[in-house]
Design an enzyme around this catalytic site. Structure first.
Site, short mmCIF file in Angstrom:
data_model
loop_
_atom_site.label_atom_id
_atom_site.label_comp_id
_atom_site.label_asym_id
_atom_site.label_seq_id
_atom_site.Cartn_x
_atom_site.Cartn_y
_atom_site.Cartn_z
N GLY A 80 27.04 -15.76 -4.16
CA GLY A 80 27.73 -16.01 -4.40
C GLY A 80 29.07 -17.11 -4.88
N ASN A 81 29.34 -16.63 -5.26
CA ASN A 81 30.54 -17.51 -5.54
C ASN A 81 31.90 -17.10 -6.05
OD1 ASN A 81 29.80 -17.30 -8.76
ND2 ASN A 81 27.95 -17.77 -7.39
N SER A 97 27.77 -25.67 -4.76
CA SER A 97 26.77 -25.39 -4.91
C SER A 97 26.28 -25.50 -3.79
CB SER A 97 26.46 -26.15 -6.18
OG SER A 97 24.52 -25.02 -5.95
N SER A 131 29.70 -24.18 -7.91
CA SER A 131 28.60 -23.38 -8.12
C SER A 131 28.00 -23.36 -9.43
CB SER A 131 29.47 -22.31 -7.87
OG SER A 131 28.57 -20.80 -8.18
N SER A 132 26.52 -22.78 -9.23
CA SER A 132 25.94 -23.03 -10.32
C SER A 132 26.23 -22.31 -11.02
CB SER A 132 24.55 -22.74 -9.67
OG SER A 132 24.13 -21.37 -9.34
N GLU A 133 27.13 -21.51 -11.65
CA GLU A 133 28.09 -19.80 -12.24
C GLU A 133 29.01 -20.13 -12.55
OE1 GLU A 133 26.17 -17.66 -12.94
OE2 GLU A 133 24.41 -17.11 -11.62
N HIS A 167 32.32 -13.76 -7.35
CA HIS A 167 31.26 -13.16 -7.97
C HIS A 167 30.37 -12.99 -6.32
CE1 HIS A 167 27.31 -13.01 -8.80
NE2 HIS A 167 27.19 -14.25 -9.30
N HIS A 199 21.53 -8.61 -11.39
CA HIS A 199 22.34 -9.97 -10.93
C HIS A 199 22.88 -9.94 -9.54
CE1 HIS A 199 24.38 -13.95 -11.87
NE2 HIS A 199 24.21 -14.02 -10.47
#
Length: 210
Positions: A33-34, A50, A79-81, A100, A163
């Site tokens: 999550g982020n 991240s 974050s990787s997103e 997210h 996802h």
């Protein structure tokens, strides 16, 4: 590396508070999550780091990036997103916050790539109708956000195929509340499926858009 000046403290506090709350409410597990806030005046994004433990996360762990992903402030990677967040902000001017999560009930429908119809009245004002599923894209790619944009133009949240969930709002509190209603809706719909045949609210049988 020289320590960068601490700015946007209120925005960082808001992101941190909601991140911890979402973790405590089990809307995500581990470091998944982020969430982020967008500052349109400076075109900056305040976002969670991240792969970092929410239990020990502090204000100084929150990262500030530009729309190209360059770190403007922070001691961690974003974050990787972050690309998903950026694409949502670029394409949806009314959005100021993105949450997210991998909340379990909602994500189970995302894994099945199964929509959730309008079975609760709260879905109408908060989610703007049924929960739709955006097409699958590789996690961490910009396409995750681009695939969600057409739904988020009409809705306040959507399921990300295989996802999780992305919810948006005009501020952090609104985006978080929408993410809560996504999980609550999915949980109730799941339980209703287990014990009978859920009935859609009259008038929303054919589509579910408000």
């Amino acid at each position: 590396m020289e320590e960068k000046r601490n700015h946007l403290p209120q925005e960082k506090q808001k992101v941190l508070r909601v991140a911890k709350k979402a973790y405590e409410e089990k809307l995500m597990a581990g470091t998944s999550g982020n969430m982020s806030l967008f500052c349109p005046g400076t075109q900056q994004v305040v976002i969670t780091p991240s792969s970092y433990d929410y239990g020990i996360m502090e204000e100084e762990d929150i990262v500030v990036i530009d729309l190209d992903g360059n770190v403007l402030e922070g001691r961690h990677k974003p974050s990787s997103e972050w690309r998903m967040h950026v694409e949502i902000y670029r394409n949806l001017p009314h959005v100021r916050a993105v949450v997210h999560t991998h909340s379990p009930y909602a994500t189970s429908f995302a894994v099945n790539q199964q929509e959730v119809p309008v079975v609760l009245i709260e879905m109408i004002p908060f989610l703007k109708g049924k929960l739709e599923v955006s097409p699958y894209a590789r996690q961490g790619s910009a396409q995750v956000g681009l695939n969600a944009v057409p739904i988020l133009k009409r809705k306040n949240a959507c399921l990300l195929a295989n996802h999780g969930v992305v919810a948006v709002g005009e501020d952090m509190e609104a985006a978080y509340l929408n993410s809560v209603y996504v999980e609550d809706t999915a949980r109730i719909y799941h339980l209703a499926l287990c014990c009978g045949k859920p009935r859609v609210i009259p008038g929303y049988e054919e589509g579910g858009d408000v």
